[in-house]
Structure formats: C-alpha cells, structure tokens
Design a protein around this motif. Structure first.
Motif, PDB file in Angstrom:
ATOM      1  N   HIS A 286      17.485  21.304  45.039  1.00  0.00           N
ATOM      2  CA  HIS A 286      18.543  21.641  45.994  1.00  0.00           C
ATOM      3  C   HIS A 286      18.157  22.921  46.737  1.00  0.00           C
ATOM      4  O   HIS A 286      18.590  24.027  46.389  1.00  0.00           O
ATOM      5  CB  HIS A 286      19.886  21.820  45.276  1.00  0.00           C
ATOM      6  N   ASP A 287      17.337  22.776  47.761  1.00  0.00           N
ATOM      7  CA  ASP A 287      16.892  23.945  48.503  1.00  0.00           C
ATOM      8  C   ASP A 287      17.871  24.255  49.632  1.00  0.00           C
ATOM      9  O   ASP A 287      18.814  23.509  49.893  1.00  0.00           O
ATOM     10  CB  ASP A 287      15.479  23.740  49.044  1.00  0.00           C
ATOM     11  N   GLY A 288      17.642  25.378  50.291  1.00  0.00           N
ATOM     12  CA  GLY A 288      18.535  25.804  51.365  1.00  0.00           C
ATOM     13  C   GLY A 288      19.815  26.427  50.871  1.00  0.00           C
ATOM     14  O   GLY A 288      20.782  26.562  51.627  1.00  0.00           O
ATOM     15  N   GLY A 289      19.863  26.829  49.588  1.00  0.00           N
ATOM     16  CA  GLY A 289      21.080  27.406  49.011  1.00  0.00           C
ATOM     17  C   GLY A 289      21.216  28.889  49.304  1.00  0.00           C
ATOM     18  O   GLY A 289      20.231  29.596  49.532  1.00  0.00           O
ATOM     19  N   TRP A 290      22.470  29.344  49.281  1.00  0.00           N
ATOM     20  CA  TRP A 290      22.768  30.755  49.525  1.00  0.00           C
ATOM     21  C   TRP A 290      23.813  31.233  48.513  1.00  0.00           C
ATOM     22  O   TRP A 290      24.625  30.442  48.026  1.00  0.00           O
ATOM     23  CB  TRP A 290      23.313  30.971  50.945  1.00  0.00           C
ATOM     24  N   ALA A 291      23.787  32.526  48.236  1.00  0.00           N
ATOM     25  CA  ALA A 291      24.789  33.145  47.373  1.00  0.00           C
ATOM     26  C   ALA A 291      24.886  34.619  47.733  1.00  0.00           C
ATOM     27  O   ALA A 291      23.937  35.194  48.281  1.00  0.00           O
ATOM     28  CB  ALA A 291      24.422  32.990  45.897  1.00  0.00           C
ATOM     29  N   THR A 292      26.040  35.216  47.444  1.00  0.00           N
ATOM     30  CA  THR A 292      26.162  36.662  47.600  1.00  0.00           C
ATOM     31  C   THR A 292      26.228  37.300  46.216  1.00  0.00           C
ATOM     32  O   THR A 292      26.628  36.667  45.237  1.00  0.00           O
ATOM     33  CB  THR A 292      27.401  37.070  48.419  1.00  0.00           C
ATOM     34  N   LEU A 293      25.831  38.564  46.162  1.00  0.00           N
ATOM     35  CA  LEU A 293      25.726  39.278  44.892  1.00  0.00           C
ATOM     36  C   LEU A 293      25.980  40.754  45.136  1.00  0.00           C
ATOM     37  O   LEU A 293      25.481  41.319  46.116  1.00  0.00           O
ATOM     38  CB  LEU A 293      24.320  39.074  44.312  1.00  0.00           C
ATOM     39  N   HIS A 294      26.734  41.381  44.256  1.00  0.00           N
ATOM     40  CA  HIS A 294      26.934  42.822  44.359  1.00  0.00           C
ATOM     41  C   HIS A 294      25.714  43.546  43.784  1.00  0.00           C
ATOM     42  O   HIS A 294      25.330  43.305  42.635  1.00  0.00           O
ATOM     43  CB  HIS A 294      28.185  43.261  43.602  1.00  0.00           C
ATOM     44  N   ALA A 295      25.107  44.399  44.585  1.00  0.00           N
ATOM     45  CA  ALA A 295      23.957  45.186  44.137  1.00  0.00           C
ATOM     46  C   ALA A 295      23.806  46.394  45.045  1.00  0.00           C
ATOM     47  O   ALA A 295      24.157  46.349  46.225  1.00  0.00           O
ATOM     48  CB  ALA A 295      22.679  44.349  44.157  1.00  0.00           C
ATOM     49  N   ASN A 296      23.272  47.478  44.491  1.00  0.00           N
ATOM     50  CA  ASN A 296      23.118  48.713  45.260  1.00  0.00           C
ATOM     51  C   ASN A 296      21.946  48.646  46.232  1.00  0.00           C
ATOM     52  O   ASN A 296      21.929  49.354  47.241  1.00  0.00           O
ATOM     53  CB  ASN A 296      22.919  49.896  44.310  1.00  0.00           C
ATOM     54  N   SER A 297      20.957  47.825  45.914  1.00  0.00           N
ATOM     55  CA  SER A 297      19.780  47.694  46.770  1.00  0.00           C
ATOM     56  C   SER A 297      19.104  46.374  46.441  1.00  0.00           C
ATOM     57  O   SER A 297      19.423  45.726  45.433  1.00  0.00           O
ATOM     58  CB  SER A 297      18.803  48.850  46.550  1.00  0.00           C
ATOM     59  N   ALA A 298      18.148  45.982  47.275  1.00  0.00           N
ATOM     60  CA  ALA A 298      17.412  44.751  46.996  1.00  0.00           C
ATOM     61  C   ALA A 298      16.632  44.878  45.689  1.00  0.00           C
ATOM     62  O   ALA A 298      16.518  43.920  44.925  1.00  0.00           O
ATOM     63  CB  ALA A 298      16.475  44.445  48.157  1.00  0.00           C
ATOM     64  N   ALA A 299      16.100  46.061  45.418  1.00  0.00           N
ATOM     65  CA  ALA A 299      15.317  46.272  44.196  1.00  0.00           C
ATOM     66  C   ALA A 299      16.167  46.142  42.937  1.00  0.00           C
ATOM     67  O   ALA A 299      15.640  45.901  41.841  1.00  0.00           O
ATOM     68  CB  ALA A 299      14.645  47.643  44.233  1.00  0.00           C
ATOM     69  N   ASP A 300      17.503  46.310  43.075  1.00  0.00           N
ATOM     70  CA  ASP A 300      18.394  46.218  41.921  1.00  0.00           C
ATOM     71  C   ASP A 300      18.831  44.793  41.623  1.00  0.00           C
ATOM     72  O   ASP A 300      19.476  44.543  40.598  1.00  0.00           O
ATOM     73  CB  ASP A 300      19.636  47.084  42.147  1.00  0.00           C
ATOM     74  N   VAL A 301      18.514  43.857  42.491  1.00  0.00           N
ATOM     75  CA  VAL A 301      18.947  42.480  42.286  1.00  0.00           C
ATOM     76  C   VAL A 301      18.421  41.890  40.979  1.00  0.00           C
ATOM     77  O   VAL A 301      19.175  41.227  40.247  1.00  0.00           O
ATOM     78  CB  VAL A 301      18.552  41.605  43.502  1.00  0.00           C
ATOM     79  N   PRO A 302      17.147  42.079  40.606  1.00  0.00           N
ATOM     80  CA  PRO A 302      16.688  41.531  39.322  1.00  0.00           C
ATOM     81  C   PRO A 302      17.508  42.017  38.131  1.00  0.00           C
ATOM     82  O   PRO A 302      17.822  41.236  37.225  1.00  0.00           O
ATOM     83  CB  PRO A 302      15.231  42.017  39.232  1.00  0.00           C
ATOM     84  N   ALA A 303      17.861  43.310  38.119  1.00  0.00           N
ATOM     85  CA  ALA A 303      18.666  43.834  37.011  1.00  0.00           C
ATOM     86  C   ALA A 303      20.046  43.210  36.991  1.00  0.00           C
ATOM     87  O   ALA A 303      20.601  42.904  35.926  1.00  0.00           O
ATOM     88  CB  ALA A 303      18.771  45.360  37.123  1.00  0.00           C
ATOM     89  N   ARG A 304      20.641  43.005  38.181  1.00  0.00           N
ATOM     90  CA  ARG A 304      21.957  42.370  38.249  1.00  0.00           C
ATOM     91  C   ARG A 304      21.887  40.934  37.751  1.00  0.00           C
ATOM     92  O   ARG A 304      22.748  40.476  37.002  1.00  0.00           O
ATOM     93  CB  ARG A 304      22.484  42.399  39.684  1.00  0.00           C
ATOM     94  N   LEU A 305      20.847  40.207  38.141  1.00  0.00           N
ATOM     95  CA  LEU A 305      20.707  38.830  37.683  1.00  0.00           C
ATOM     96  C   LEU A 305      20.520  38.775  36.171  1.00  0.00           C
ATOM     97  O   LEU A 305      21.067  37.891  35.496  1.00  0.00           O
ATOM     98  CB  LEU A 305      19.525  38.165  38.384  1.00  0.00           C
ATOM     99  N   ALA A 306      19.753  39.715  35.628  1.00  0.00           N
ATOM    100  CA  ALA A 306      19.550  39.749  34.177  1.00  0.00           C
ATOM    101  C   ALA A 306      20.861  40.019  33.453  1.00  0.00           C
ATOM    102  O   ALA A 306      21.152  39.406  32.416  1.00  0.00           O
ATOM    103  CB  ALA A 306      18.510  40.813  33.821  1.00  0.00           C
ATOM    104  N   ALA A 307      21.669  40.930  33.999  1.00  0.00           N
ATOM    105  CA  ALA A 307      22.954  41.247  33.383  1.00  0.00           C
ATOM    106  C   ALA A 307      23.892  40.043  33.415  1.00  0.00           C
ATOM    107  O   ALA A 307      24.579  39.744  32.433  1.00  0.00           O
ATOM    108  CB  ALA A 307      23.596  42.442  34.089  1.00  0.00           C
ATOM    109  N   LEU A 308      23.912  39.337  34.540  1.00  0.00           N
ATOM    110  CA  LEU A 308      24.766  38.157  34.651  1.00  0.00           C
ATOM    111  C   LEU A 308      24.237  37.035  33.760  1.00  0.00           C
ATOM    112  O   LEU A 308      25.020  36.296  33.149  1.00  0.00           O
ATOM    113  CB  LEU A 308      24.829  37.686  36.105  1.00  0.00           C
ATOM    114  N   GLY A 309      22.911  36.913  33.686  1.00  0.00           N
ATOM    115  CA  GLY A 309      22.331  35.904  32.819  1.00  0.00           C
ATOM    116  C   GLY A 309      22.695  36.126  31.361  1.00  0.00           C
ATOM    117  O   GLY A 309      22.888  35.158  30.604  1.00  0.00           O
ATOM    118  N   ALA A 310      22.797  37.391  30.950  1.00  0.00           N
ATOM    119  CA  ALA A 310      23.172  37.697  29.568  1.00  0.00           C
ATOM    120  C   ALA A 310      24.569  37.162  29.264  1.00  0.00           C
ATOM    121  O   ALA A 310      24.855  36.743  28.138  1.00  0.00           O
ATOM    122  CB  ALA A 310      23.114  39.203  29.335  1.00  0.00           C
TER     123      ALA A 310
END
Length: 386
Positions: A286-310
């Motif tokens: 399912h390509d072409g997908g979009w989502a929004t995410l709260h994060a302080n910067s683009a570099a912080d997105v991996p940490a946010r995803l890890a926290a949500l994944g937990a």
C-alpha cells in the motif's frame, strides 16, 4: 425570561431528550418553554435566547463565541475571570466572566458529558472531542486547587489549495515542486511538526493533488482532513462510553482500511499503538500513504516512532526495520513567530541498524535552499529531479 438560566436549559433538554435527534426545531422548543413560563419575547430577543441555548446545549456555552471567532486556535480557562485565547500570535487574555469556580467546573463537566465522558472527583481528568470536533482537555479538583482548568483546541478543517500555501510562503524556495513530486511518485511520507505548525493544512493541500481516479481512505480521531478530492472516505475513531464500552481505536480502523480497496491510506495523526498497523499496511504493497506525527524535528522522528512502537509491544529494532522499509521521506513543518513553513525534507533509512532521517533539503537563515546528504537518494526515489 431574557436569559438562558439553568431551569430553562433543563426544560429544553428534557424536551429534546423525548424526540429523535434532529427531529425537533430548537426555536420552537425554546419558544414553547418560554411561553409555559408566561413570558412573551420579541423576535430579536427570542433569536438571541435560542442562540444562547444552542451554545449551552450543543456547544461550549459562554466559550462558544470565542471558539467561533475567526483565527482563534486555542481557548484556555484557568479560572472564572482568567481566560486566554491564541489567534496564532501567542496567548492573550480576554475580558469574560464565567461566574464562580463552581460554574467553571459545571461547564467542564457538561462539555465532557456531551461526548459521553465522565469528569468528577473519581475521574478528574478527561480528554474528549466536542460535537464540532473541538479538542477538550479538562481537569477538576483534586487535580487542580479549585473549580476546573479547561483547554480547548479549535479544529478548522483545512482545504486551502496548494497554490495558496505557496503564495503564503509556507513552501520555501525549492519545495513547491518537490512536495507534489512525493505525491506523484507514490512515496510514503510522514509530515512531522509541533501542535499548530500546519501539518494538517499542508497534508490536506497535498492530498488534493492525488489523481482523481484514486481512492483515499483517511483515518482520524476527529474529521480534520478535508481535501478537495472526489473520492475520499473518512473513518473516525470512537472513545469508550462511561461504561467503558463501544471503543473503536485508530488501530482498528487502519486494519479496516486494508479491506476497503484503498489507493492511499492516510492516518491523520499517529500518536499510539496504531503505528504498528500503519507500518504493516505500508509494508504490504500500500504505497502512497501519508501520516502526521508530533516531533520537534525531522531527526527526532525515529525516536518518536520507537516510543510509539513500544506502546504496541514492538522492540526498537523491529520498529527501525519496519519503518525503514515502509517510509520514504519526512516533511518537517514549523511555526516561527506565527508563520507556518516547511523547515526540512529528509529521507528515511537504516544506518548501522539504527533508523535515521537524513536531511535532503533544508534552508539557511535567509531562506536559501541547501541540499543535504540525502538529496540524491530522494531524487532516486522520485524517479527524476523535482
């Protein structure tokens, strides 16, 4: 009877409760309630009373006027005469009198009850949505010293044309062609940023660029994304009632989209365990997908995803592997001195087993674009230079 007092409200609500929703005309109900009290009102006085009753019954009572004011994004109540609003340029006090601490508490309880939520001494904190989609957060004693503290976040569905965002300066030099290219190439993209930074507005404008023959399924807690597109389906989460039943989560809805023949799956805001279902969907064709995410910067997105994944029981390594395979890019937006703008576009990848977002396009202090180390990889993903 020229004021909307508690007795009149109780009379009107009792009458409305006896008929199917929408079957009774509020003006007629209010007029009958007033006449039973032996009072006759002129047309203007009756119109004003109906307006007040509507605000008290279906809206936010005395705060509804502030919520309806153009440009207002937040209404914050700290006390009966301590009310603040944000029009996009910072908080400012407003001269409004809500009565007593008990009146503020009663208002908070009523707002929570409108969404079937409980707010009392045993359950002193509530997150809910008003019928119009406004976000409600409220706390009452003993969490706060007295009365209640109420925070209302106004949700105004964004459907501004992409060209208007370009003209308004939300898209800095070099990005106005790049972002539509992400849509055209069917990249999977996260739009990240803080609250009020313009994530929803930007995403709605980009979804309007999706070809008209594609089917978009949008999953949200409340209907915020209203792109100008002929084939958009909205799935809205539902909170449990006061008995703890009837909940439909974002994760439930993301799973449901997979059986709806979607061309694009869009998650209005990824904020919990539904990240597992989102990454799974984007990893299964399912390509072409979009989502929004709260994060302080683009570099912080991996940490946010890890926290949500937990929250979904996923190990950081599993989140990294899934996200690197599912996501192509991150678009980070920011609000600076009231001005909302795209601040960075990055490419998602694994680096020594760690999920990273590598800058592909940023802007210096003068607004000049700068290509980062991820630029070539982004161009490869798009298929041609934007």
């Amino acid at each position: 009877m020229r004021t909307c007092d508690d007795a009149l409200l109780a009379d009107v609500r009792a009458r409305l409760a006896t008929v199917p929703a929408g079957a009774a005309d509020l003006t007629d109900v209010v007029r009958d309630a007033v006449r039973r009290r032996g009072v006759v009102l002129g047309s203007h006085a009756l119109e004003r009373l109906v307006h007040d009753v509507r605000d008290a019954t279906y809206g936010a009572g005395p705060l509804q006027t502030l919520l309806d004011e153009p440009g207002v994004t937040d209404v914050l109540v700290n006390g009966p005469r301590d009310v603040w609003i944000d029009r996009g340029d910072g908080l400012e006090p407003v001269p409004i009198d809500l009565g007593t601490d008990d009146d503020v508490r009663a208002l908070a309880v009523h707002l929570a009850a409108a969404e079937g939520q409980r707010l009392d001494d045993a359950s002193p904190v509530v997150d809910a949505r008003l019928p119009d989609g406004t976000r409600l957060h409220a706390v009452v004693a003993p969490v706060c010293p007295r009365g209640a503290i109420v925070s209302l976040r106004v949700l105004r569905p964004g459907s501004l044309p992409y060209t208007e965002l370009v003209e308004a300066g939300m898209l800095p030099p070099g990005s106005s062609d790049l972002l539509p290219a992400l849509v055209t190439s069917r990249a999977n993209v996260v739009v990240a940023g803080a609250t009020g930074s313009g994530k929803t507005t930007l995403l709605a404008a980009l979804l309007a660029l999706v070809p008209a023959d594609e089917r978009i399924v949008v999953v949200e807690e409340a209907r915020e994304l209203v792109p100008t597109h002929p084939h958009v389906l909205h799935l809205l989460a539902r909170r449990p009632n006061v008995e703890g039943r009837g909940e439909v989560t974002l994760a439930d809805l993301v799973r449901a989209t997979l059986r709806m023949r979607p061309d694009r799956i869009v998650l209005g805001e990824c904020r919990g365990a539904e990240v597992r279902e989102l990454l799974t969907a984007l990893n299964t064709g399912h390509d072409g997908g979009w989502a929004t995410l709260h994060a302080n910067s683009a570099a912080d997105v991996p940490a946010r995803l890890a926290a949500l994944g937990a929250l979904a029981g996923l190990a950081p390594e599993a989140v990294a592997a899934q996200a690197a395979a599912a996501l192509d890019a991150v678009v980070h937006v920011r609000r600076t001195a009231g001005h909302r703008h795209v601040a960075e576009v990055g490419i998602v990848a694994l680096d020594a087993g760690q999920l990273v977002v590598t800058p592909a396009l940023t802007w210096d202090g003068h607004g000049a674009p700068r290509r980062g180390p991820g630029w070539e990889r982004l161009v490869d993903r798009l298929g041609e230079g934007p």
